[in-house]
Design a protein around this motif. Structure first.
Motif, PDB file in Angstrom:
ATOM      1  N   UNK A 252       0.827  -1.209   0.000  1.00 46.70           N
ATOM      2  CA  UNK A 252       0.000   0.000   0.000  1.00 46.70           C
ATOM      3  C   UNK A 252       0.858   1.255   0.000  1.00 46.70           C
ATOM      4  N   UNK A 253       1.377   1.624   1.159  1.00 44.01           N
ATOM      5  CA  UNK A 253       2.162   2.858   1.259  1.00 44.01           C
ATOM      6  C   UNK A 253       3.469   2.787   0.488  1.00 44.01           C
ATOM      7  N   UNK A 254       4.082   1.606   0.438  1.00 49.44           N
ATOM      8  CA  UNK A 254       5.400   1.509  -0.194  1.00 49.44           C
ATOM      9  C   UNK A 254       5.366   1.824  -1.692  1.00 49.44           C
ATOM     10  N   UNK A 255       4.463   1.214  -2.487  1.00 47.71           N
ATOM     11  CA  UNK A 255       4.417   1.619  -3.905  1.00 47.71           C
ATOM     12  C   UNK A 255       4.094   3.095  -4.089  1.00 47.71           C
ATOM     13  N   UNK A 256       3.323   3.658  -3.179  1.00 48.88           N
ATOM     14  CA  UNK A 256       3.029   5.092  -3.228  1.00 48.88           C
ATOM     15  C   UNK A 256       4.329   5.898  -3.154  1.00 48.88           C
ATOM     16  N   UNK A 257       5.222   5.520  -2.219  1.00 45.89           N
ATOM     17  CA  UNK A 257       6.471   6.262  -2.065  1.00 45.89           C
ATOM     18  C   UNK A 257       7.416   6.025  -3.234  1.00 45.89           C
ATOM     19  N   UNK A 258       7.405   4.818  -3.787  1.00 43.85           N
ATOM     20  CA  UNK A 258       8.218   4.561  -4.989  1.00 43.85           C
ATOM     21  C   UNK A 258       7.766   5.468  -6.125  1.00 43.85           C
ATOM     22  N   UNK A 259       6.453   5.547  -6.332  1.00 42.41           N
ATOM     23  CA  UNK A 259       5.907   6.335  -7.446  1.00 42.41           C
ATOM     24  C   UNK A 259       6.192   7.821  -7.299  1.00 42.41           C
ATOM     25  N   UNK A 260       6.373   8.291  -6.072  1.00 44.11           N
ATOM     26  CA  UNK A 260       6.671   9.713  -5.882  1.00 44.11           C
ATOM     27  C   UNK A 260       7.956  10.134  -6.604  1.00 44.11           C
ATOM     28  N   UNK A 275      -1.045  21.431  -5.155  1.00 46.20           N
ATOM     29  CA  UNK A 275      -0.251  20.203  -5.195  1.00 46.20           C
ATOM     30  C   UNK A 275      -1.039  19.106  -5.913  1.00 46.20           C
ATOM     31  N   UNK A 276      -0.696  18.838  -7.164  1.00 46.97           N
ATOM     32  CA  UNK A 276      -1.331  17.778  -7.941  1.00 46.97           C
ATOM     33  C   UNK A 276      -0.687  16.416  -7.678  1.00 46.97           C
ATOM     34  N   UNK A 277       0.533  16.419  -7.126  1.00 42.65           N
ATOM     35  CA  UNK A 277       1.345  15.212  -7.035  1.00 42.65           C
ATOM     36  C   UNK A 277       0.722  14.155  -6.129  1.00 42.65           C
ATOM     37  N   UNK A 278       0.206  14.548  -4.957  1.00 39.49           N
ATOM     38  CA  UNK A 278      -0.296  13.560  -4.017  1.00 39.49           C
ATOM     39  C   UNK A 278      -1.505  12.816  -4.578  1.00 39.49           C
ATOM     40  N   UNK A 279      -2.414  13.545  -5.206  1.00 41.68           N
ATOM     41  CA  UNK A 279      -3.593  12.894  -5.767  1.00 41.68           C
ATOM     42  C   UNK A 279      -3.261  11.994  -6.940  1.00 41.68           C
ATOM     43  N   UNK A 280      -2.353  12.429  -7.822  1.00 43.22           N
ATOM     44  CA  UNK A 280      -1.974  11.607  -8.966  1.00 43.22           C
ATOM     45  C   UNK A 280      -1.216  10.367  -8.511  1.00 43.22           C
ATOM     46  N   UNK A 281      -0.346  10.529  -7.510  1.00 45.32           N
ATOM     47  CA  UNK A 281       0.379   9.374  -6.973  1.00 45.32           C
ATOM     48  C   UNK A 281      -0.585   8.391  -6.332  1.00 45.32           C
ATOM     49  N   UNK A 282      -1.555   8.875  -5.581  1.00 44.33           N
ATOM     50  CA  UNK A 282      -2.545   8.002  -4.973  1.00 44.33           C
ATOM     51  C   UNK A 282      -3.355   7.270  -6.035  1.00 44.33           C
ATOM     52  N   UNK A 283      -3.668   7.962  -7.123  1.00 46.30           N
ATOM     53  CA  UNK A 283      -4.463   7.336  -8.181  1.00 46.30           C
ATOM     54  C   UNK A 283      -3.694   6.218  -8.875  1.00 46.30           C
ATOM     55  N   UNK A 284      -2.408   6.433  -9.114  1.00 42.66           N
ATOM     56  CA  UNK A 284      -1.608   5.466  -9.862  1.00 42.66           C
ATOM     57  C   UNK A 284      -0.913   4.447  -8.966  1.00 42.66           C
ATOM     58  N   UNK A 334      -7.202  17.041  -0.574  1.00 45.57           N
ATOM     59  CA  UNK A 334      -6.035  17.129  -1.453  1.00 45.57           C
ATOM     60  C   UNK A 334      -5.681  15.842  -2.136  1.00 45.57           C
ATOM     61  N   UNK A 335      -5.833  14.721  -1.447  1.00 46.08           N
ATOM     62  CA  UNK A 335      -5.570  13.422  -2.057  1.00 46.08           C
ATOM     63  C   UNK A 335      -6.819  12.924  -2.791  1.00 46.08           C
ATOM     64  N   UNK A 336      -7.963  12.894  -2.055  1.00 50.02           N
ATOM     65  CA  UNK A 336      -9.161  12.272  -2.584  1.00 50.02           C
ATOM     66  C   UNK A 336      -9.772  13.011  -3.761  1.00 50.02           C
ATOM     67  N   UNK A 337      -9.953  14.315  -3.622  1.00 47.57           N
ATOM     68  CA  UNK A 337     -10.583  15.073  -4.706  1.00 47.57           C
ATOM     69  C   UNK A 337      -9.684  15.103  -5.936  1.00 47.57           C
ATOM     70  N   UNK A 338      -8.360  15.217  -5.728  1.00 48.04           N
ATOM     71  CA  UNK A 338      -7.444  15.225  -6.867  1.00 48.04           C
ATOM     72  C   UNK A 338      -7.426  13.862  -7.537  1.00 48.04           C
ATOM     73  N   UNK A 339      -7.455  12.790  -6.749  1.00 51.21           N
ATOM     74  CA  UNK A 339      -7.554  11.444  -7.323  1.00 51.21           C
ATOM     75  C   UNK A 339      -8.765  11.344  -8.243  1.00 51.21           C
TER      76      UNK A 339
END
Length: 681
Positions: A252-260, A275-284, A334-339
């Motif tokens: 869960x969290x680990x692939x998120x940090x890799x994708x960052x 900040x678009x990065x957190x939502x896009x990272x969460x989505x992918x 910031x995470x959810x709405x951007x996702x």
């Protein structure tokens, strides 16, 4: 700008001693820089003058300095030394468990970042660096980029936003695969744990290189921090000691940090536009992995559920103002709405164009700052469509649409069936421009047929003519549109209680003294994050309050019988353990009741900390003193008010509407055909 740093760290004293040769893009006679006020600098250059200027307040004390020379030059050398030892402090929104420090050198470990001002910072330009480090025996350092010979330091020649330095007597593990080097730095020896992370690193790097483009760094490292954290730095992640041991984190969290390292540490965020990065990272990452398991719609429902539970209208803010995670409210927005913004964009473009836009955005802006405007321009370029209204609407407004299925009527006219569907937006704010996804089950088809209803005002109507009798209409059943959910779309959940600003807890007078004290201690801890939580005694009230959610504590509570059916459903009556259950209060529509009971008072200490993390669930069952989660889940719900069946009502459930294929399965020529709708144009 390039920094050539030579650093000595003395953890027992909290002391840093350094020399920095700074190379500027062009020759200058005067340069100003900021440095931590507890570090004392001197010029190494003899033909220059160093002047101390004003002292500045901030998270760390700062001093501004000016260097002047008689002739222009491109390099300056500064030596400095001093102590950086800021304590860990709580931060974020009320009740947030987050801790942080702007910088700390200690025997527990070293954490230095741009926020520490541990090296001279000139303006806001990006930097490259070579960092040579002298540490006590057995200590190892970590920074972004690639290691120098014999692990004596680090260098990164691509533009960076800041320079990190992490150190401790780490146990070091590595694995060289076909791609970048995988590394693990643990505070305690654990080869098995290290191997799991090394293998996961190779797996996720390969996944995202295929999806987005080449990994931008020479290595990726898991680094164990000396406090609980979840940081994603360029080419490494800094996770807390408890976090890395959790078995689900690696998925869960680990692939998120890799994708960052693609989003945020590969393409930098221009803070001016949000900040678009957190939502896009969460989505992918988070969403994509759930999508691969066939649970994408469920993840989106939880995302919308969190927004509905935690974000009241007075707490909401536009995405253009989101900078980072400070707690549940900022995360839900910031995470959810951007996702959801990126999901809706994908629905319009189809997978091939969506991926083409992401790859082009990464290629064009790698190691550069970019904002939402750059994303918009990129997707317009690859698609030939205009998305100005789409981005403006979701970036600049607060709130979300609320949908109501006003009517759905079916009539046989001659040889055809005429289906008329009316939908309204009921939020108090101005209506949104939407294309609302609809699905209709017909008598002659196994699967529902997708449609969309375009809304430019408060309400809209869609008419469908068919040869076959329609059986059922569902509005946005896959949760493809960002909106506030109707209460009937979600089961009761723990998050409805933890997200409330005003709520009650009813304690049982009949419980023994040890349990009384343990329940009270748990509630005092929760009042720190929810000051609107009011404590009541069951003997002092005749009926439950109706002004907010209510916790009911203890099997001896006068109101515990309300949960008998739920306990029987889970076959829990009379069994030992620690239980947390919810249900929707029938006498007060929209109100959620929660029930906590245990036969082990010691378990409530851990429950106070753990249970808020299970907000998406209707129930959670624990065992032992820790306590350890054993079972959790959501109650099944009947059809929501956003769906309707036409008589005669079938007793056989309709087939589930399948979600789309995962983004990782998109071929170069694949399309979404009828799935191509834009919920938020």
């Amino acid at each position: 700008m390039h920094h050539q740093l030579q650093v000595e760290i003395q953890p027992d004293q909290g002391r840093l001693t350094a020399t920095d040769q700074i190379s500027l893009p062009s020759a200058q006679r005067e340069v100003e820089f900021l440095l931590h006020a507890d570090l004392t600098p001197r010029l190494v250059d003899r033909d220059a003058h160093l002047a101390s200027m004003e002292w500045l307040e901030g998270p760390v004390p700062l001093r501004r300095y000016r260097i002047q020379t008689s002739i222009p030059r491109k390099t300056f050398s500064v030596a400095y030394r001093g102590i950086i030892r800021h304590p860990l402090a709580s931060g974020g929104e009320r009740g947030s468990p987050l801790q942080s420090t702007p910088g700390r050198i200690s025997t527990d470990g070293v954490f230095l970042a741009g926020s520490s001002y541990w090296y001279p910072q000139i303006g806001h330009s990006t930097v490259s660096f070579q960092l040579q480090i002298q540490l006590p025996e057995r200590w190892r350092s970590v920074s972004q980029g690639s290691p120098l010979a014999n692990h004596s330091g680090w260098q990164e020649l691509q533009p960076q936003e800041e320079i990190y330095l992490i150190a401790y007597p780490y146990h070091y593990y590595q694995q060289q695969g076909p791609g970048p080097l995988a590394e693990v730095y643990l505070r305690q020896r654990d080869p098995e744990l290290a191997q799991r992370y090394l293998q996961a690193t190779g797996k996720y790097l390969s996944l995202y290189e295929k999806l987005l483009g080449p990994y931008p760094y020479g290595k990726f490292a898991l680094v164990e921090n000396f406090w609980e954290s979840g940081y994603g730095m360029p080419s490494f992640t800094l996770l807390g000691p408890r976090v890395i041991q959790l078995p689900f984190i690696i998925h869960t969290s680990y692939p998120h940090e890799v994708l960052h390292n693609w989003w945020g540490n590969g393409v930098y965020v221009d803070p001016a536009s949000g900040n678009w990065s957190e939502g896009l990272t969460t989505y992918l990452a988070d969403h994509l992995l759930r999508e691969q398991q066939g649970e994408g719609a469920g993840y989106r429902r939880t995302t919308l559920q969190n927004y509905s539970h935690y974000v009241a209208s007075q707490d909401d803010f536009p995405l253009s103002r989101f900078r980072g995670n400070h707690g549940q409210i900022s995360q839900s927005v910031g995470y959810g709405k951007t996702l959801m913004l990126f999901h809706m964009l994908r629905m319009e473009l189809g997978d091939p164009l969506f991926l083409q836009g992401l790859r082009r955005f990464y290629r064009d802006y790698r190691f550069r700052a970019a904002g939402f405007d750059a994303l918009r321009d990129t997707f317009e370029a690859v698609s030939g469509k205009k998305f100005g209204n789409f981005f403006d609407q979701w970036l600049t407004r607060t709130g979300a649409p609320i949908l109501k299925l006003v009517s759905a009527e079916s009539a046989l006219t001659g040889q055809d069936y005429r289906l008329r569907i009316q939908i309204a937006q009921t939020q108090p704010d101005e209506p949104y421009r939407l294309k609302v996804p609809l699905f209709v089950h017909f008598a002659d088809r196994e699967q529902a047929v997708p449609y969309h209803l375009e809304m430019k005002g408060r309400d809209a109507t869609l008419e469908i003519i068919s040869k076959t009798r329609p059986l059922k209409v569902s509005v946005d059943p896959l949760f493809d549109l960002f909106r506030r959910l109707d209460p009937s779309e979600t089961p009761s959940s723990l998050g409805q209680l933890f997200g409330a600003k005003r709520l009650y807890a009813v304690l049982p007078d009949a419980a023994d003294e040890e349990l009384q004290q343990a329940y009270t201690q748990l509630l005092r801890a929760w009042q720190q994050r929810q000051p609107g939580l009011t404590l009541l005694r069951d003997s002092a009230i005749e009926r439950l309050p109706e002004a907010g959610p209510v916790w009911i504590f203890g099997k001896d509570n006068r109101f515990a019988r309300l949960f008998d059916q739920r306990l029987d459903l889970l076959e829990l009556s009379g069994k030992p353990g620690t239980f947390a259950l919810t249900l929707a209060q029938q006498q007060a529509p929209g109100q959620t009741l929660g029930y906590i009971t245990t036969d082990n008072a010691a378990a409530l200490i851990g429950l106070a900390r753990k249970l808020p993390h299970y907000g998406r669930y209707s129930y959670a069952l624990f065992s032992g003193d820790e306590p350890v989660i054993g079972q959790r889940g959501e109650w099944r719900i009947a059809d929501s008010s956003l769906s309707v069946q036409f008589p005669p009502i079938s007793a056989t459930p309709y087939p589930e509407i399948p979600d789309r294929r995962p983004l990782t399965e998109a071929g170069p020529n694949s399309t979404l055909s009828d799935w191509n709708y834009l919920p938020g144009l």
